[in-house]
Write a protein that holds these residues in place. Sequence first.
Motif, PDB file in Angstrom:
ATOM      1  N   LEU A  45      17.518 -17.005 -37.110  1.00  0.00           N
ATOM      2  CA  LEU A  45      17.794 -16.334 -35.836  1.00  0.00           C
ATOM      3  C   LEU A  45      18.788 -17.142 -35.002  1.00  0.00           C
ATOM      4  CD1 LEU A  45      14.200 -15.126 -34.854  1.00  0.00           C
ATOM      5  CD2 LEU A  45      16.157 -13.659 -35.442  1.00  0.00           C
ATOM      6  N   GLY A  46      18.665 -18.464 -35.053  1.00  0.00           N
ATOM      7  CA  GLY A  46      19.587 -19.326 -34.320  1.00  0.00           C
ATOM      8  C   GLY A  46      21.001 -19.235 -34.852  1.00  0.00           C
ATOM      9  N   ARG A  47      21.144 -19.162 -36.168  1.00  0.00           N
ATOM     10  CA  ARG A  47      22.487 -19.018 -36.748  1.00  0.00           C
ATOM     11  C   ARG A  47      23.088 -17.673 -36.358  1.00  0.00           C
ATOM     12  NH1 ARG A  47      19.862 -21.633 -41.029  1.00  0.00           N
ATOM     13  NH2 ARG A  47      19.680 -19.715 -42.217  1.00  0.00           N
ATOM     14  N   ASP A  48      22.264 -16.622 -36.358  1.00  0.00           N
ATOM     15  CA  ASP A  48      22.755 -15.303 -35.920  1.00  0.00           C
ATOM     16  C   ASP A  48      23.203 -15.366 -34.464  1.00  0.00           C
ATOM     17  OD1 ASP A  48      22.308 -14.103 -38.346  1.00  0.00           O
ATOM     18  OD2 ASP A  48      20.462 -13.090 -37.734  1.00  0.00           O
ATOM     19  N   ALA A  49      22.374 -15.957 -33.610  1.00  0.00           N
ATOM     20  CA  ALA A  49      22.702 -16.049 -32.192  1.00  0.00           C
ATOM     21  C   ALA A  49      23.977 -16.856 -31.976  1.00  0.00           C
ATOM     22  CB  ALA A  49      21.541 -16.675 -31.418  1.00  0.00           C
ATOM     23  N   GLN A  50      24.129 -17.953 -32.700  1.00  0.00           N
ATOM     24  CA  GLN A  50      25.281 -18.832 -32.520  1.00  0.00           C
ATOM     25  C   GLN A  50      26.599 -18.097 -32.754  1.00  0.00           C
ATOM     26  OE1 GLN A  50      25.059 -22.387 -31.635  1.00  0.00           O
ATOM     27  NE2 GLN A  50      27.069 -21.667 -31.009  1.00  0.00           N
ATOM     28  N   ARG A  51      26.618 -17.208 -33.732  1.00  0.00           N
ATOM     29  CA  ARG A  51      27.854 -16.447 -34.005  1.00  0.00           C
ATOM     30  C   ARG A  51      28.317 -15.683 -32.775  1.00  0.00           C
ATOM     31  NH1 ARG A  51      25.715 -13.711 -39.105  1.00  0.00           N
ATOM     32  NH2 ARG A  51      25.581 -12.060 -37.586  1.00  0.00           N
ATOM     33  N   TYR A  52      27.372 -15.107 -32.036  1.00  0.00           N
ATOM     34  CA  TYR A  52      27.720 -14.338 -30.831  1.00  0.00           C
ATOM     35  C   TYR A  52      28.030 -15.264 -29.661  1.00  0.00           C
ATOM     36  CZ  TYR A  52      26.122 -10.401 -33.522  1.00  0.00           C
ATOM     37  OH  TYR A  52      25.992  -9.457 -34.502  1.00  0.00           O
ATOM     38  N   GLU A  57      30.037 -13.321 -26.699  1.00  0.00           N
ATOM     39  CA  GLU A  57      29.454 -11.983 -26.676  1.00  0.00           C
ATOM     40  C   GLU A  57      27.949 -12.075 -26.463  1.00  0.00           C
ATOM     41  OE1 GLU A  57      30.729  -9.092 -29.390  1.00  0.00           O
ATOM     42  OE2 GLU A  57      32.561 -10.155 -29.905  1.00  0.00           O
ATOM     43  N   LEU A  58      27.372 -10.947 -26.035  1.00  0.00           N
ATOM     44  CA  LEU A  58      25.928 -10.889 -25.855  1.00  0.00           C
ATOM     45  C   LEU A  58      25.240 -10.930 -27.220  1.00  0.00           C
ATOM     46  CD1 LEU A  58      25.529  -8.126 -23.123  1.00  0.00           C
ATOM     47  CD2 LEU A  58      25.252 -10.589 -22.848  1.00  0.00           C
ATOM     48  N   VAL A  59      24.165 -11.687 -27.288  1.00  0.00           N
ATOM     49  CA  VAL A  59      23.375 -11.732 -28.507  1.00  0.00           C
ATOM     50  C   VAL A  59      22.667 -10.381 -28.633  1.00  0.00           C
ATOM     51  CG1 VAL A  59      21.468 -12.892 -29.675  1.00  0.00           C
ATOM     52  CG2 VAL A  59      23.079 -14.222 -28.296  1.00  0.00           C
ATOM     53  N   PRO A  60      22.746  -9.738 -29.808  1.00  0.00           N
ATOM     54  CA  PRO A  60      22.120  -8.404 -29.957  1.00  0.00           C
ATOM     55  C   PRO A  60      20.608  -8.450 -29.726  1.00  0.00           C
ATOM     56  CG  PRO A  60      23.442  -8.971 -31.898  1.00  0.00           C
ATOM     57  CD  PRO A  60      23.390 -10.186 -31.026  1.00  0.00           C
ATOM     58  N   ASP A  61      20.097  -7.324 -29.272  1.00  0.00           N
ATOM     59  CA  ASP A  61      18.665  -7.206 -28.996  1.00  0.00           C
ATOM     60  C   ASP A  61      17.813  -7.576 -30.202  1.00  0.00           C
ATOM     61  OD1 ASP A  61      19.254  -6.439 -26.436  1.00  0.00           O
ATOM     62  OD2 ASP A  61      18.621  -4.346 -26.683  1.00  0.00           O
ATOM     63  N   THR A  62      18.245  -7.217 -31.405  1.00  0.00           N
ATOM     64  CA  THR A  62      17.424  -7.504 -32.586  1.00  0.00           C
ATOM     65  C   THR A  62      17.168  -9.001 -32.727  1.00  0.00           C
ATOM     66  OG1 THR A  62      19.420  -7.510 -33.958  1.00  0.00           O
ATOM     67  CG2 THR A  62      18.129  -5.464 -33.912  1.00  0.00           C
ATOM     68  N   VAL A  63      18.189  -9.812 -32.438  1.00  0.00           N
ATOM     69  CA  VAL A  63      18.031 -11.268 -32.540  1.00  0.00           C
ATOM     70  C   VAL A  63      17.137 -11.782 -31.412  1.00  0.00           C
ATOM     71  CG1 VAL A  63      19.241 -13.489 -32.514  1.00  0.00           C
ATOM     72  CG2 VAL A  63      20.265 -11.521 -33.695  1.00  0.00           C
ATOM     73  N   THR A  64      17.423 -11.333 -30.190  1.00  0.00           N
ATOM     74  CA  THR A  64      16.638 -11.782 -29.036  1.00  0.00           C
ATOM     75  C   THR A  64      15.183 -11.372 -29.179  1.00  0.00           C
ATOM     76  OG1 THR A  64      18.616 -11.554 -27.668  1.00  0.00           O
ATOM     77  CG2 THR A  64      16.516 -11.749 -26.513  1.00  0.00           C
ATOM     78  N   VAL A  65      14.944 -10.120 -29.550  1.00  0.00           N
ATOM     79  CA  VAL A  65      13.568  -9.636 -29.715  1.00  0.00           C
ATOM     80  C   VAL A  65      12.858 -10.423 -30.813  1.00  0.00           C
ATOM     81  CG1 VAL A  65      12.151  -7.655 -30.417  1.00  0.00           C
ATOM     82  CG2 VAL A  65      14.022  -7.334 -28.787  1.00  0.00           C
ATOM     83  N   GLY A  66      13.574 -10.742 -31.879  1.00  0.00           N
ATOM     84  CA  GLY A  66      12.973 -11.540 -32.953  1.00  0.00           C
ATOM     85  C   GLY A  66      12.494 -12.887 -32.454  1.00  0.00           C
ATOM     86  N   MET A  67      13.308 -13.539 -31.616  1.00  0.00           N
ATOM     87  CA  MET A  67      12.918 -14.832 -31.052  1.00  0.00           C
ATOM     88  C   MET A  67      11.710 -14.695 -30.132  1.00  0.00           C
ATOM     89  SD  MET A  67      16.514 -16.652 -30.102  1.00  0.00           S
ATOM     90  CE  MET A  67      17.760 -16.996 -31.337  1.00  0.00           C
ATOM     91  N   VAL A  68      11.723 -13.662 -29.281  1.00  0.00           N
ATOM     92  CA  VAL A  68      10.612 -13.448 -28.350  1.00  0.00           C
ATOM     93  C   VAL A  68       9.338 -13.104 -29.127  1.00  0.00           C
ATOM     94  CG1 VAL A  68       9.734 -11.953 -26.501  1.00  0.00           C
ATOM     95  CG2 VAL A  68      12.089 -12.825 -26.404  1.00  0.00           C
ATOM     96  N   ARG A  69       9.448 -12.233 -30.116  1.00  0.00           N
ATOM     97  CA  ARG A  69       8.276 -11.852 -30.919  1.00  0.00           C
ATOM     98  C   ARG A  69       7.646 -13.090 -31.548  1.00  0.00           C
ATOM     99  NH1 ARG A  69      10.463  -8.273 -34.006  1.00  0.00           N
ATOM    100  NH2 ARG A  69       9.600  -6.439 -32.974  1.00  0.00           N
ATOM    101  N   GLU A  70       8.492 -13.939 -32.125  1.00  0.00           N
ATOM    102  CA  GLU A  70       7.988 -15.159 -32.765  1.00  0.00           C
ATOM    103  C   GLU A  70       7.302 -16.069 -31.744  1.00  0.00           C
ATOM    104  OE1 GLU A  70      10.341 -18.966 -34.085  1.00  0.00           O
ATOM    105  OE2 GLU A  70      10.553 -17.408 -35.637  1.00  0.00           O
ATOM    106  N   ARG A  71       7.912 -16.218 -30.563  1.00  0.00           N
ATOM    107  CA  ARG A  71       7.351 -17.115 -29.535  1.00  0.00           C
ATOM    108  C   ARG A  71       6.031 -16.579 -28.995  1.00  0.00           C
ATOM    109  NH1 ARG A  71       4.798 -19.881 -27.185  1.00  0.00           N
ATOM    110  NH2 ARG A  71       5.270 -21.362 -25.534  1.00  0.00           N
ATOM    111  N   ARG A  88      16.031  -7.898 -20.269  1.00  0.00           N
ATOM    112  CA  ARG A  88      17.140  -7.752 -19.319  1.00  0.00           C
ATOM    113  C   ARG A  88      17.619  -6.318 -19.222  1.00  0.00           C
ATOM    114  NH1 ARG A  88      20.569 -12.884 -18.338  1.00  0.00           N
ATOM    115  NH2 ARG A  88      19.062 -14.466 -18.891  1.00  0.00           N
ATOM    116  N   THR A  89      17.165  -5.495 -20.158  1.00  0.00           N
ATOM    117  CA  THR A  89      17.578  -4.091 -20.170  1.00  0.00           C
ATOM    118  C   THR A  89      16.363  -3.221 -20.473  1.00  0.00           C
ATOM    119  OG1 THR A  89      18.062  -4.100 -22.538  1.00  0.00           O
ATOM    120  CG2 THR A  89      19.888  -4.710 -21.054  1.00  0.00           C
ATOM    121  N   VAL A  90      16.485  -1.937 -20.180  1.00  0.00           N
ATOM    122  CA  VAL A  90      15.378  -1.014 -20.466  1.00  0.00           C
ATOM    123  C   VAL A  90      15.095  -0.953 -21.973  1.00  0.00           C
ATOM    124  CG1 VAL A  90      14.604   1.389 -20.313  1.00  0.00           C
ATOM    125  CG2 VAL A  90      15.650   0.277 -18.317  1.00  0.00           C
TER     126      VAL A  90
END
Length: 185
Positions: A45-52, A57-71, A88-90
């Motif tokens: 997930l960190g490697r995916d986020a780093q690319r953005y 660019e904004l990190v896509p929701d799929t990556v952010t949600v994955g991090m939050v779900r894990e935490r 941050r969004t609906v």
Amino acid sequence: MRIVLIGPPGAGKGTQAAVLSERLHVPHISTGDLFRDHVTRRTPLGRDAQRYLDTGELVPDTVTVGMVRERLARPDARHGFLLDGFPRTVPQARELTTVLAATGATLDAVLELTAPEDVVVQRLLSRGRPDDTEDVVRHRQRVYESRTAPLLAHYAGILVTVPAVGPVEDITARALAGLTEAGAA
């Protein structure tokens, strides 16, 4: 107690999250910290986020949600948390509902910190960061209004709004009183 903390940049979310987390005995979960942790550890997930992040660019929701779900699956968050920077969004709010529903949980409250734009702009400019120019700071306020402010209507039933001007202790007291009155604390 499961709480989301929202407000414009400079409203004092990080400050209040740290204090409230300690007072309410729940972990403070910051998406900024999650990003830094995953990037530093070079997780998938960190490697995916780093690319953005590298391209601004904004990190896509799929990556952010994955991090939050894990935490949120960690033992310290099972009985409560204070989320700072997510959703941050609906669409992210809907994803959070799905993540929580999988464990039979729901949010108890959304704590909104408010402050006049000129106050938050001055707070951010006073930090002295090179990227905090007045134009950039005001642009961040516009982005907040367009992307995040719609969450206020989405969470209207559990929204607790607190003025975030004055001494930190006063803001904390107002937040705790609001959460108590809403039945969330």
